[in-house]
Design a protein around this motif. Structure first.
Motif, mmCIF file in Angstrom:
data_model
loop_
_atom_site.group_PDB
_atom_site.id
_atom_site.type_symbol
_atom_site.label_atom_id
_atom_site.label_comp_id
_atom_site.label_asym_id
_atom_site.label_seq_id
_atom_site.Cartn_x
_atom_site.Cartn_y
_atom_site.Cartn_z
ATOM 1 N N GLY A 1 -33.211 65.284 1.117
ATOM 2 C CA GLY A 1 -33.444 64.386 2.363
ATOM 3 C C GLY A 1 -33.649 65.304 3.394
ATOM 4 N N LYS A 2 -33.104 66.314 3.294
ATOM 5 C CA LYS A 2 -33.199 67.200 4.834
ATOM 6 C C LYS A 2 -34.548 68.065 4.666
ATOM 7 C CE LYS A 2 -28.376 69.011 4.780
ATOM 8 N NZ LYS A 2 -27.420 69.945 5.151
ATOM 9 N N LEU A 3 -35.156 68.295 3.819
ATOM 10 C CA LEU A 3 -36.419 68.678 3.556
ATOM 11 C C LEU A 3 -37.535 67.907 4.022
ATOM 12 C CD1 LEU A 3 -37.958 71.431 3.057
ATOM 13 C CD2 LEU A 3 -37.780 70.876 0.554
ATOM 14 N N ALA B 1 -24.733 71.429 -6.257
ATOM 15 C CA ALA B 1 -25.334 72.372 -5.473
ATOM 16 C C ALA B 1 -25.644 71.977 -4.207
ATOM 17 C CB ALA B 1 -26.461 73.078 -6.123
ATOM 18 N N GLY B 2 -25.980 70.447 -4.121
ATOM 19 C CA GLY B 2 -26.509 69.983 -2.809
ATOM 20 C C GLY B 2 -28.071 69.550 -2.716
ATOM 21 N N LYS B 3 -28.404 69.309 -4.113
ATOM 22 C CA LYS B 3 -30.021 69.109 -4.125
ATOM 23 C C LYS B 3 -30.488 67.971 -3.598
ATOM 24 C CE LYS B 3 -30.130 69.940 -8.465
ATOM 25 N NZ LYS B 3 -29.796 68.673 -8.980
ATOM 26 N N THR B 4 -29.605 66.805 -3.927
ATOM 27 C CA THR B 4 -30.269 65.582 -3.310
ATOM 28 C C THR B 4 -30.077 65.408 -1.896
ATOM 29 O OG1 THR B 4 -29.037 64.618 -5.540
ATOM 30 C CG2 THR B 4 -29.890 62.920 -3.723
HETATM 31 P P1 GDP Z 1 -26.564 67.634 -6.195
HETATM 32 O O1 GDP Z 1 -25.492 67.148 -7.215
HETATM 33 O O2 GDP Z 1 -27.038 68.982 -6.255
HETATM 34 O O3 GDP Z 1 -27.554 66.621 -6.029
HETATM 35 O O4 GDP Z 1 -25.598 67.653 -4.758
HETATM 36 P P2 GDP Z 1 -25.408 66.520 -3.729
HETATM 37 O O5 GDP Z 1 -26.701 66.720 -2.664
HETATM 38 O O6 GDP Z 1 -24.769 65.415 -4.059
HETATM 39 O O7 GDP Z 1 -24.216 67.405 -2.921
HETATM 40 C C1 GDP Z 1 -22.959 67.659 -3.260
HETATM 41 C C2 GDP Z 1 -21.946 67.382 -2.194
HETATM 42 O O8 GDP Z 1 -22.214 68.361 -1.484
HETATM 43 C C3 GDP Z 1 -22.277 66.272 -1.355
HETATM 44 O O9 GDP Z 1 -20.585 65.778 -1.318
HETATM 45 C C4 GDP Z 1 -22.800 66.753 -0.320
HETATM 46 O O10 GDP Z 1 -22.306 65.851 0.881
HETATM 47 C C5 GDP Z 1 -22.282 68.068 0.035
HETATM 48 N N1 GDP Z 1 -23.165 69.048 0.809
HETATM 49 C C6 GDP Z 1 -24.613 69.070 0.507
HETATM 50 N N2 GDP Z 1 -24.971 70.073 1.146
HETATM 51 C C7 GDP Z 1 -24.124 70.604 1.923
HETATM 52 C C8 GDP Z 1 -23.807 71.610 2.858
HETATM 53 O O11 GDP Z 1 -24.867 72.491 3.300
HETATM 54 N N3 GDP Z 1 -22.541 71.917 3.499
HETATM 55 C C9 GDP Z 1 -21.667 71.277 3.240
HETATM 56 N N4 GDP Z 1 -20.213 71.282 3.658
HETATM 57 N N5 GDP Z 1 -21.573 70.240 2.127
HETATM 58 C C10 GDP Z 1 -22.809 70.068 1.711
#
Ligand code: GDP
Length: 298
Positions: A118-120, A111-114
């Protein structure tokens, strides 16, 4: 390609110019266009229905305006209702009266949690806070390392379990992380938790346990805006299983039209606090309901 909602409304409303008041038939035709545009933008059907009912009611009751022609009037109503359904005002983070403020991040894997952590953290730093990250995603290989990399980029310390001690207990790590934040006087702690590819019980149980252990001031549900209708199902599952106090939408840089935003806000009743729109740490902003409404309206 989508016909934007604005295009649709403009074309259906073109013949209304010069009319003093909207007829029932005009309103019905307009409602049909809004319906198609919202469904194309991936808004969940029940949300579309509620939305259209509201717009219709307001359009029927609308006073004949001196300043706006009927077409402009409808667009104005649609815009106002969109902003309303998206939460109206920007909702600020709840900060604890006694620091540290604890913010737990939850959501599916990918989902983009990690990245969001960092962003937050970077954003909070820019606001004068002294955040710390806690790595409680002990499921996914490399999740801890990834958080450390992100933390380094953001210039924010990361609390993580010692390597080499087996998988470790995320609840224990979360507790110790908060103790460490208190000791080192960090005023905000961001707790990254494990996600899975799909909603599963084990993940939910772990998130519930972490929540109970750290009593967060905010639980932010992180959801990929690109997954469209699935965002609603996932959000509902998290709302029922773990509960959350706010939403972060990610990947808004993709061609998602914002349907997920509308649906998640309406279905769960929880506000959207932040938006992530790219892979870089600075691709991040507070969520603005009015800007998202403009994006949906086109
Ligand atoms: P987590 O499994 O939820 O921790 O997800 P990650 O932070 O590892 O993100 C999964 C993928 O999505 C990675 O390749 C990130 O670079 C990408 N990603 C995260 N946020 C965004 C965003 O806002 N836009 C885009 N295009 N990619 C994103």
């Amino acid at each position: 390609m989508f016909n934007t909602l604005s295009d649709r409304l403009t074309s259906v409303l073109q013949n209304l110019r010069g009319k003093g008041r909207l007829t029932e038939a005009d309103i019905d035709a307009t409602a049909r266009e809004i319906r198609v545009a919202l469904l194309e933008a991936d808004v969940a059907l029940p949300v579309v229905r509620t939305f259209i009912a509201k717009v219709k009611e307001r359009a029927k009751g609308a006073e004949v305006s001196q300043a706006l022609n009927p077409a402009q009037q409808v667009v104005k109503i649609v815009n106002e209702e969109l902003v309303g359904i998206l939460g109206g005002e920007t909702r600020r983070l709840n900060l604890a009266k006694t620091p540290p403020t604890v913010i737990m991040l939850a959501g599916l894997q990918g989902a983009g949690k990690t990245t969001l952590a960092g962003k937050l953290a970077k954003w909070l730093k820019g606001q004068g806070h002294t955040p710390m990250l806690v790595a409680c995603d002990l499921q996914r290989p490399n999740a801890v390392t990834q958080l450390q990399v992100v933390g380094q980029r953001a210039g924010v310390p990361v609390f993580a379990p010692e390597p080499g001690n087996g998988v470790g207990d995320p609840v224990d790590v979360a507790r110790k992380g908060i103790e460490e934040a208190k000791r080192a006087q960090h005023d905000v702690v961001l707790v990254d938790t494990a996600g899975r590819l799909g909603v599963d019980e084990e993940m939910m149980r772990q998130a519930v346990d972490i929540r109970a252990a750290v009593q967060p001031d905010e639980v932010l549900f992180v959801v990929d805006a690109m997954i469209g209708q699935d965002a609603v199902n996932t959000a509902t599952a998290f709302a029922d299983g773990v509960g959350f106090t706010g939403v972060v939408l990610t990947k808004l840089d993709g061609d998602a039209r914002g349907g997920a935003a509308l649906s998640v806000r309406e279905v769960t009743g929880q506000p959207i606090l932040f938006a992530s729109n790219g892979e870089k740490l600075e691709d991040f902003d507070v969520f603005h309901p009015d800007r998202m409404a403009s994006r949906i309206l086109g």
